[in-house]
Scaffold this motif. Structure first.
Motif, PDB file in Angstrom:
ATOM      1  N   VAL A  86       0.886  -1.161   0.000  1.00 42.16           N
ATOM      2  CA  VAL A  86       0.000   0.000   0.000  1.00 42.16           C
ATOM      3  C   VAL A  86       0.925   1.212   0.000  1.00 42.16           C
ATOM      4  CG1 VAL A  86      -1.884   1.219   1.135  1.00 42.16           C
ATOM      5  CG2 VAL A  86      -1.769  -1.278   1.263  1.00 42.16           C
ATOM      6  N   ASN A  87       1.115   1.755  -1.188  1.00 41.37           N
ATOM      7  CA  ASN A  87       2.070   2.832  -1.448  1.00 41.37           C
ATOM      8  C   ASN A  87       1.351   4.156  -1.172  1.00 41.37           C
ATOM      9  OD1 ASN A  87       4.561   3.725  -2.304  1.00 41.37           O
ATOM     10  ND2 ASN A  87       4.393   2.871  -4.362  1.00 41.37           N
ATOM     11  N   ASN A  88       1.138   4.446   0.112  1.00 40.59           N
ATOM     12  CA  ASN A  88       0.233   5.494   0.542  1.00 40.59           C
ATOM     13  C   ASN A  88       0.908   6.792   0.978  1.00 40.59           C
ATOM     14  OD1 ASN A  88      -2.437   6.441   1.737  1.00 40.59           O
ATOM     15  ND2 ASN A  88      -1.124   6.399   3.537  1.00 40.59           N
ATOM     16  N   ALA A  89       2.188   6.780   1.292  1.00 43.95           N
ATOM     17  CA  ALA A  89       2.841   7.996   1.785  1.00 43.95           C
ATOM     18  C   ALA A  89       2.707   9.107   0.762  1.00 43.95           C
ATOM     19  CB  ALA A  89       4.315   7.726   2.083  1.00 43.95           C
ATOM     20  N   GLY A  90       2.396  10.289   1.233  1.00 45.46           N
ATOM     21  CA  GLY A  90       2.267  11.429   0.333  1.00 45.46           C
ATOM     22  C   GLY A  90       2.004  12.691   1.131  1.00 45.46           C
ATOM     23  N   ALA A  91       2.172  13.808   0.477  1.00 36.81           N
ATOM     24  CA  ALA A  91       1.987  15.086   1.148  1.00 36.81           C
ATOM     25  C   ALA A  91       1.639  16.145   0.111  1.00 36.81           C
ATOM     26  CB  ALA A  91       3.265  15.482   1.889  1.00 36.81           C
ATOM     27  N   ALA A  92       1.312  17.311   0.603  1.00 45.97           N
ATOM     28  CA  ALA A  92       1.060  18.471  -0.249  1.00 45.97           C
ATOM     29  C   ALA A  92       1.939  19.613   0.250  1.00 45.97           C
ATOM     30  CB  ALA A  92      -0.404  18.869  -0.196  1.00 45.97           C
ATOM     31  N   ALA A  93       2.225  20.541  -0.623  1.00 44.77           N
ATOM     32  CA  ALA A  93       3.011  21.717  -0.233  1.00 44.77           C
ATOM     33  C   ALA A  93       2.129  22.947  -0.365  1.00 44.77           C
ATOM     34  CB  ALA A  93       4.247  21.854  -1.117  1.00 44.77           C
ATOM     35  N   PRO A  94       2.184  23.824   0.617  1.00 45.18           N
ATOM     36  CA  PRO A  94       1.384  25.047   0.529  1.00 45.18           C
ATOM     37  C   PRO A  94       1.936  26.000  -0.528  1.00 45.18           C
ATOM     38  CG  PRO A  94       2.813  25.136   2.454  1.00 45.18           C
ATOM     39  CD  PRO A  94       2.983  23.765   1.831  1.00 45.18           C
ATOM     40  N   GLY A  95       1.104  26.900  -0.966  1.00 45.64           N
ATOM     41  CA  GLY A  95       1.552  27.928  -1.897  1.00 45.64           C
ATOM     42  C   GLY A  95       1.546  27.449  -3.324  1.00 45.64           C
ATOM     43  N   GLY A  96       2.304  28.109  -4.120  1.00 51.45           N
ATOM     44  CA  GLY A  96       2.382  27.787  -5.529  1.00 51.45           C
ATOM     45  C   GLY A  96       3.663  28.361  -6.088  1.00 51.45           C
ATOM     46  N   PHE A  97       3.587  28.847  -7.300  1.00 51.42           N
ATOM     47  CA  PHE A  97       4.788  29.350  -7.951  1.00 51.42           C
ATOM     48  C   PHE A  97       4.926  30.863  -7.875  1.00 51.42           C
ATOM     49  CE2 PHE A  97       4.607  25.139  -9.950  1.00 51.42           C
ATOM     50  CZ  PHE A  97       5.905  24.736  -9.705  1.00 51.42           C
ATOM     51  N   THR A  98       4.000  31.542  -7.206  1.00 49.07           N
ATOM     52  CA  THR A  98       4.158  32.988  -7.072  1.00 49.07           C
ATOM     53  C   THR A  98       5.259  33.335  -6.079  1.00 49.07           C
ATOM     54  OG1 THR A  98       2.389  33.065  -5.431  1.00 49.07           O
ATOM     55  CG2 THR A  98       1.787  33.522  -7.723  1.00 49.07           C
TER      56      THR A  98
END
Length: 148
Positions: A86-98
């Motif tokens: 179960v290849n579940n590890a993951g995350a998101a990063a705040p913000g964007g390219f501005t």
């Protein structure tokens, strides 16, 4: 050892990964739990051992760190008891390219792309040699056979 074999779950200390651990343990799978937070994994493992009696190993690893990722790859490649990833590890990063934090984005890519690809690549050839591989897009599990 379970007759169903062992499931290795990344991102197992909370959320979807912990839910997979709970459900797979209740189905009779032994578990290898992978995440950075050893204390949370140990608490989950103790609870599930007590409730289900399955064997559970806690393997702390940060999948953005090459040495930790390599250790998990080796385990997947060499441990024939592991029949489900179960290849579940993951995350998101705040913000964007501005106003980007490029270092945070690089860590995100290592976790969400590189680690997922390398772990699947480490185990799928072994699964295919032993039978057809299954995969589900929800949390990216890969297995020799689908759990019932």
């Amino acid at each position: 050892m379970s007759t169903l074999g062992t499931a290795l779950i990344t991102g197992a200390s909370s959320g979807i990964g912990a839910t997979y651990a709970d459900r797979l343990a209740r189905r009779g799978y032994d578990l290898v739990l992978i995440a950075r937070d050893k204390a949370r994994m140990e608490a989950l493992a103790a609870r599930l051992r007590g409730e289900t009696g399955v064997a559970i190993e806690v393997l702390p690893a940060d999948l953005t760190v090459a040495a930790d990722l390599a250790r998990v790859e080796t385990r997947l490649r060499e441990d024939a008891s592991i029949g489900l990833l179960v290849n579940n590890a993951g995350a998101a990063a705040p913000g964007g390219f501005t106003d980007p934090d490029l270092d945070a984005l690089e860590r995100l890519i290592r976790l969400n792309v590189t680690a997922v690809t390398r772990l699947a690549g480490a185990v799928v050839p072994r699964f295919l040699r032993g039978g057809a591989a299954d995969r589900s897009s929800t949390s990216r599990p890969y297995s020799r056979s689908r759990p019932k």
